[in-house]
Write a protein that holds these residues in place. Structure first.
Motif, mmCIF file in Angstrom:
data_model
loop_
_atom_site.group_PDB
_atom_site.id
_atom_site.type_symbol
_atom_site.label_atom_id
_atom_site.label_comp_id
_atom_site.label_asym_id
_atom_site.label_seq_id
_atom_site.Cartn_x
_atom_site.Cartn_y
_atom_site.Cartn_z
ATOM 1 N N GLU A 233 -2.256 1.610 -4.557
ATOM 2 C CA GLU A 233 -2.207 2.113 -3.187
ATOM 3 C C GLU A 233 -3.610 2.019 -2.573
ATOM 4 O OE1 GLU A 233 -0.349 4.064 0.199
ATOM 5 O OE2 GLU A 233 0.326 2.835 -1.505
ATOM 6 N N ALA B 261 -2.720 9.307 -2.546
ATOM 7 C CA ALA B 261 -2.650 7.915 -3.000
ATOM 8 C C ALA B 261 -2.353 7.842 -4.491
ATOM 9 C CB ALA B 261 -3.963 7.204 -2.690
ATOM 10 N N GLU C 136 1.375 8.319 -4.922
ATOM 11 C CA GLU C 136 2.124 7.136 -4.510
ATOM 12 C C GLU C 136 1.974 6.010 -5.525
ATOM 13 O OE1 GLU C 136 4.476 4.488 -2.493
ATOM 14 O OE2 GLU C 136 4.291 6.661 -2.300
#
Length: 241
Positions: free
Chosen positions: A47, A161, A164
């Motif tokens: 990410e 992040a 994710e």
């Protein structure tokens, strides 16, 4: 009592015992076979996030004839720079180095003391959009060197992040397992184990800042542009089939 019944009973007991032993020996074999029927896959996730913070290390460097002269001028200029930074509400302001050392001239194969050099450096963090103007102001206030400039995202952005990247890694691992098992005409049953190999905290993006020896070296507006950081994660799944 029938004497022929005793051997028969003993023989029957022996058969039962052998049957139990066979069951005991078969069970570990079945368990071992079941454990061997697993597939282990590792998925990767990535990410990218914008860097919105700038980490700066700058300071003051003074040369003079005497140590007292250098130290006094160094303290004066450093105080002015620190006052500016404090009034600008920068984050994580701290002193990173203080030095006072002799300055020698090496000529005619001789070492001659010609004075002293004093340095005082500080580091701080602020929003990238404010960094350019503040660097110019710091030089005007007395800073003579910029040693390091790096960019990073906020802690919140990095944390999101990481989540994710882990989600993507998990999906990737499962997708790999399904592709392999489908090709071999097997069906996935259950996830036996999950191992998170880590979602890294990205290193700040570093740029080499040229040393500023005087206020005249600064341009009217120093451009400071951040960029992106990449957060990577990997997840290992063990799936039975």
């Amino acid at each position: 009592m029938n004497r022929l019944a005793l051997p028969y009973r003993r023989f029957g007991f022996t058969l039962v015992l052998l049957s139990l032993l066979n069951l005991v020996s078969v069970e570990p074999a079945l368990t071992k076979e079941k454990l061997m029927r697993t597939l282990t896959v590792t998925g990767e996730g990535m990410e990218k996030i914008s860097t919105t913070l700038t980490q700066v290390e700058l300071g003051v460097e003074i040369k003079g004839k005497t140590a007292i002269e250098v130290q006094q001028e160094l303290a004066k200029r450093t105080s002015a720079v620190v006052d500016l930074l404090e009034s600008s509400k920068v984050e994580q302001l701290q002193t990173t180095g203080i030095q006072l050392q002799p300055n020698y001239d090496y000529s005619n194969n001789r070492q001659n003391l010609i004075g002293y050099i004093g340095t005082n450096t500080v580091s701080f963090r602020l929003e990238t959009e404010r960094a350019g103007n503040l660097l110019d102001e710091a030089v005007e206030a007395g800073a003579t060197r910029i040693d390091r400039v790096s960019f990073t995202a906020t802690d919140t952005a990095i944390s999101e992040a990481q989540k994710e990247a882990l989600r993507q890694a998990t999906i990737d691992a499962r997708s790999q397992a399904e592709a392999v098992l489908e090709t071999l005409n097997f069906s996935p049953e259950e996830i036996v184990s999950i191992q998170i190999n880590g979602a890294n905290v990205p290193e700040p993006k570093l740029i080499q800042a040229e040393r500023l020896m005087s206020a005249d070296a600064a341009e009217p507006s120093t451009p400071v542009i951040g960029g992106e950081q990449t957060v990577r994660a990997s997840v290992t799944l063990q799936i039975s089939y």
